[in-house]
Scaffold this active site. Structure first.
Site, short mmCIF file in Angstrom:
data_model
loop_
_atom_site.label_atom_id
_atom_site.label_comp_id
_atom_site.label_asym_id
_atom_site.label_seq_id
_atom_site.Cartn_x
_atom_site.Cartn_y
_atom_site.Cartn_z
N THR A 119 0.83 -1.21 0.00
CA THR A 119 0.00 0.00 0.00
C THR A 119 0.87 1.26 0.00
OG1 THR A 119 -1.53 1.29 1.39
CG2 THR A 119 -0.13 -0.27 2.53
N ASP A 120 0.31 2.35 -0.48
CA ASP A 120 1.05 3.62 -0.46
C ASP A 120 1.26 4.12 0.98
OD1 ASP A 120 -1.56 4.46 0.12
OD2 ASP A 120 -1.65 5.99 -1.45
N GLU A 121 0.47 3.59 1.94
CA GLU A 121 0.60 4.07 3.32
C GLU A 121 1.94 3.73 3.94
OE1 GLU A 121 -2.75 3.62 5.90
OE2 GLU A 121 -4.18 3.86 4.27
N TYR A 143 -1.30 -0.30 11.30
CA TYR A 143 -1.61 -0.96 10.02
C TYR A 143 -0.47 -0.77 9.03
CZ TYR A 143 -3.30 -1.31 5.22
OH TYR A 143 -3.39 -1.60 3.88
N LYS A 147 2.20 -3.38 7.32
CA LYS A 147 2.31 -3.56 5.85
C LYS A 147 3.73 -3.26 5.39
CE LYS A 147 -0.40 -4.39 3.12
NZ LYS A 147 -0.86 -5.68 2.54
P1 NAD Z 1 -10.31 -6.59 2.91
O1 NAD Z 1 -10.26 -6.35 4.37
O2 NAD Z 1 -11.57 -6.27 2.16
O3 NAD Z 1 -10.01 -8.15 2.62
C1 NAD Z 1 -9.03 -8.87 3.30
C2 NAD Z 1 -9.25 -10.36 3.03
O4 NAD Z 1 -8.19 -11.10 3.68
C3 NAD Z 1 -10.56 -10.90 3.61
O5 NAD Z 1 -11.19 -11.76 2.68
C4 NAD Z 1 -10.13 -11.67 4.85
O6 NAD Z 1 -11.00 -12.73 5.20
C5 NAD Z 1 -8.76 -12.16 4.41
N1 NAD Z 1 -7.88 -12.46 5.55
C6 NAD Z 1 -7.60 -11.65 6.61
N2 NAD Z 1 -6.76 -12.28 7.46
C7 NAD Z 1 -6.49 -13.50 6.91
C8 NAD Z 1 -5.68 -14.59 7.31
N3 NAD Z 1 -4.98 -14.56 8.46
N4 NAD Z 1 -5.62 -15.68 6.51
C9 NAD Z 1 -6.31 -15.73 5.35
N5 NAD Z 1 -7.12 -14.73 4.93
C10 NAD Z 1 -7.19 -13.62 5.71
O7 NAD Z 1 -9.06 -5.85 2.31
P2 NAD Z 1 -8.86 -5.14 0.88
O8 NAD Z 1 -9.27 -3.73 0.98
O9 NAD Z 1 -9.46 -6.00 -0.18
O10 NAD Z 1 -7.26 -5.17 0.79
C11 NAD Z 1 -6.59 -6.26 0.17
C12 NAD Z 1 -5.10 -5.99 0.17
O11 NAD Z 1 -4.83 -4.79 -0.55
C13 NAD Z 1 -4.51 -5.78 1.57
O12 NAD Z 1 -3.24 -6.40 1.60
C14 NAD Z 1 -4.37 -4.26 1.69
O13 NAD Z 1 -3.33 -3.91 2.56
C15 NAD Z 1 -4.07 -3.90 0.26
N6 NAD Z 1 -4.44 -2.52 -0.14
C16 NAD Z 1 -5.72 -2.08 0.09
C17 NAD Z 1 -6.08 -0.79 -0.35
C18 NAD Z 1 -7.48 -0.26 -0.13
O14 NAD Z 1 -7.72 0.92 -0.41
N7 NAD Z 1 -8.44 -1.06 0.32
C19 NAD Z 1 -5.13 0.03 -0.96
C20 NAD Z 1 -3.83 -0.46 -1.17
C21 NAD Z 1 -3.51 -1.75 -0.75
O1 TDX Z 2 -15.52 7.42 9.41
C1 TDX Z 2 -14.54 7.87 8.79
N1 TDX Z 2 -14.38 9.23 8.70
C2 TDX Z 2 -13.32 9.81 8.05
O2 TDX Z 2 -13.21 11.04 7.99
C3 TDX Z 2 -13.57 7.01 8.18
C4 TDX Z 2 -13.70 5.51 8.26
C5 TDX Z 2 -12.50 7.61 7.53
N2 TDX Z 2 -12.37 8.96 7.47
C6 TDX Z 2 -11.21 9.53 6.77
C7 TDX Z 2 -9.88 8.97 7.21
C8 TDX Z 2 -9.04 9.00 5.94
O3 TDX Z 2 -8.40 10.27 5.81
O4 TDX Z 2 -11.34 9.16 5.39
C9 TDX Z 2 -10.05 8.84 4.82
C10 TDX Z 2 -10.10 7.42 4.28
O5 TDX Z 2 -10.22 6.55 5.38
P1 TDX Z 2 -10.31 4.95 5.18
O6 TDX Z 2 -11.41 4.62 4.24
O7 TDX Z 2 -10.31 4.33 6.54
O8 TDX Z 2 -8.95 4.66 4.38
P2 TDX Z 2 -7.41 4.94 4.72
O9 TDX Z 2 -7.19 5.08 6.18
O10 TDX Z 2 -6.94 6.06 3.84
O11 TDX Z 2 -6.75 3.54 4.24
C11 TDX Z 2 -7.20 2.89 3.02
O12 TDX Z 2 -6.30 3.13 1.95
C12 TDX Z 2 -5.05 2.50 1.96
C13 TDX Z 2 -7.37 1.39 3.22
O13 TDX Z 2 -8.23 1.15 4.33
C14 TDX Z 2 -6.06 0.69 3.42
O14 TDX Z 2 -6.24 -0.72 3.50
C15 TDX Z 2 -5.16 1.00 2.24
O15 TDX Z 2 -3.88 0.46 2.43
#
Ligand code: NAD
Ligand code: TDX
Length: 324
Positions: A119-121, A143, A147
């Site tokens: 992730t970019d984080e 988190y 990562k």
């Molecule tokens: P999500 O929370 O929707 O899905 C996570 C999945 O992993 C779920 O199906 C969960 O059951 C499974 N899981 C969790 N722990 C596990 C374990 N111990 N063993 C097997 N399975 C397990 O997450 P997402 O948003 O789909 O993110 C997927 C990946 O992409 C993550 O690695 C996250 O860090 C990365 N990512 C997410 C974002 C975003 O904006 N959501 C951005 C950049 C990178």
């Molecule tokens: O209730 C809220 N109110 C609010 O203001 C929530 C849940 C979030 N926020 C703000 C916090 C962040 O600045 O919105 C922005 C986005 O928040 P999230 O949806 O929780 O995302 P973020 O924390 O940016 O992280 C996401 O992007 C990178 C994903 O959850 C991560 O898994 C990914 O790596």
């Protein structure tokens, strides 16, 4: 594929199997609160699809599954920043230890390529300019620290053991099937339901939004053509403040600012994320295809039309397969 029942992983499985009748994918997923098996209902009858309910931290399960697989694409993670602030334990176990278990098994069984979805984080927060892949990692939340650890472990297995590892670092994803704790589905479903939305701090934090389908295309490009040992940023180029995003969601749901509750800021809240995506553009021809306005409108429409998917999740239950 680990984490294939989650938001991004399920999109990746649906798109790969949907495009190729001969593809073969084993999904390993623990089905935590954010894993929804029904997300994969549309590919359940594909002859190349196998679902295994299991934990990436369980070395015996992972070891037994690994033989015969050409590529590991590792999505599984604890993914929500706010949960990591409440308790970091599951983040360290799944994101760090789970990745190490997978890397060891992939190495032992000679898997051809290991794609680590990061992730970019991991870069921290940036006030001006954009991160290239060479930027030092400076994660701020438990988190992002977990990562960053797994990202560095994956790269270390390339350097130490010569494993074919590629790492992707992506910006904030949005789209259908995102668990309704993340800001876009949380705000959208609250607004559809007549509830208020909690905007953290002054709403000035900036995120770079990318549609989930663009992220998955980027991962596929890296999986097929990325160079071993390299990191590829995947971004959308759509930077908006949370306040601007809230305004767009209010407009899309026909609601007003009286629905916005200004609440205490997230601890250690990163101000801005911004990725330089020149490398994946130049090397692999990647270009995001979904315009933010179109993707956001489609996402709001999907949540409006798929209450049966998200309502049980908000109530702490699983949606029924037939309703997914
Ligand atoms: P999500 O929370 O929707 O899905 C996570 C999945 O992993 C779920 O199906 C969960 O059951 C499974 N899981 C969790 N722990 C596990 C374990 N111990 N063993 C097997 N399975 C397990 O997450 P997402 O948003 O789909 O993110 C997927 C990946 O992409 C993550 O690695 C996250 O860090 C990365 N990512 C997410 C974002 C975003 O904006 N959501 C951005 C950049 C990178
Ligand atoms: O209730 C809220 N109110 C609010 O203001 C929530 C849940 C979030 N926020 C703000 C916090 C962040 O600045 O919105 C922005 C986005 O928040 P999230 O949806 O929780 O995302 P973020 O924390 O940016 O992280 C996401 O992007 C990178 C994903 O959850 C991560 O898994 C990914 O790596």
């Amino acid at each position: 594929m680990t984490g294939g029942a989650g938001f991004i992983g399920s999109e990746f499985v649906r798109s790969l199997l949907g495009a190729d009748a001969s593809a073969r994918i084993t999904v390993l997923d623990k089905l935590t609160y954010s894993g929804v098996e029904a997300n994969l209902a549309s590919v359940a009858d594909h002859p190349g699809y196998t679902f295994v309910h299991g934990d990436i931290c369980d070395a015996d399960t992972v070891d037994a599954l690994m033989p015969g697989h050409d590529v590991v694409v590792h999505f599984a993670a604890e993914s929500h920043v706010d949960r990591s602030i409440e308790g970091a334990g599951p983040f360290v176990l799944t994101n760090v230890v789970g990745t190490q278990v997978l890397l060891d098994a992939a190495r032992k069984h000679g898997v051809g390529r290991f794609v680590h979805v990061s992730t970019d984080e991991v870069y921290g927060s940036i006030t001006e300019g954009s991160w290239t892949e060479e930027w030092p990692l400076a994660p701020n939340s438990p988190y992002s620290a977990s990562k960053a650890s797994s990202d560095l472990l994956a790269l270390a297995y390339h350097r130490t053991h010569g494993m074919d590892v590629v790492v992707t670092r992506c910006s904030n994803n949005y789209g259908h099937h995102q668990f309704p704790e993340k800001v876009i589905p949380l705000f959208t479903t609250n607004l559809i339901d007549g509830a208020s939305v909690p905007l953290y701090g002054d709403g000035g934090n900036i995120r770079d939004w990318l549609h989930v389908s663009d992220h998955c295309r980027g991962i596929e490009l890296v999986m097929r053509g990325g160079r071993a040992g390299e990191v590829y940023n995947i971004g959308g180029g759509t930077e908006v403040t949370n306040k601007e995003l809230t305004g767009l969601l209010l407009e899309a749901t026909g609601t007003g600012w009286e629905r916005v509750e200004h609440v205490a800021d997230r601890k250690g809240h990163d101000l801005r994320y911004s990725l330089d995506i020149s490398k994946i553009r130049t090397e692999l021809g990647y270009e995001p295809q979904v315009a933010f306005a179109d993707g956001l409108a489609a996402t709001v429409a999907w949540y409006r039309d798929n209450r049966a998917w998200w309502e049980p999740l908000k109530a702490g239950l699983q949606p029924k397969a037939a309703q997914a």
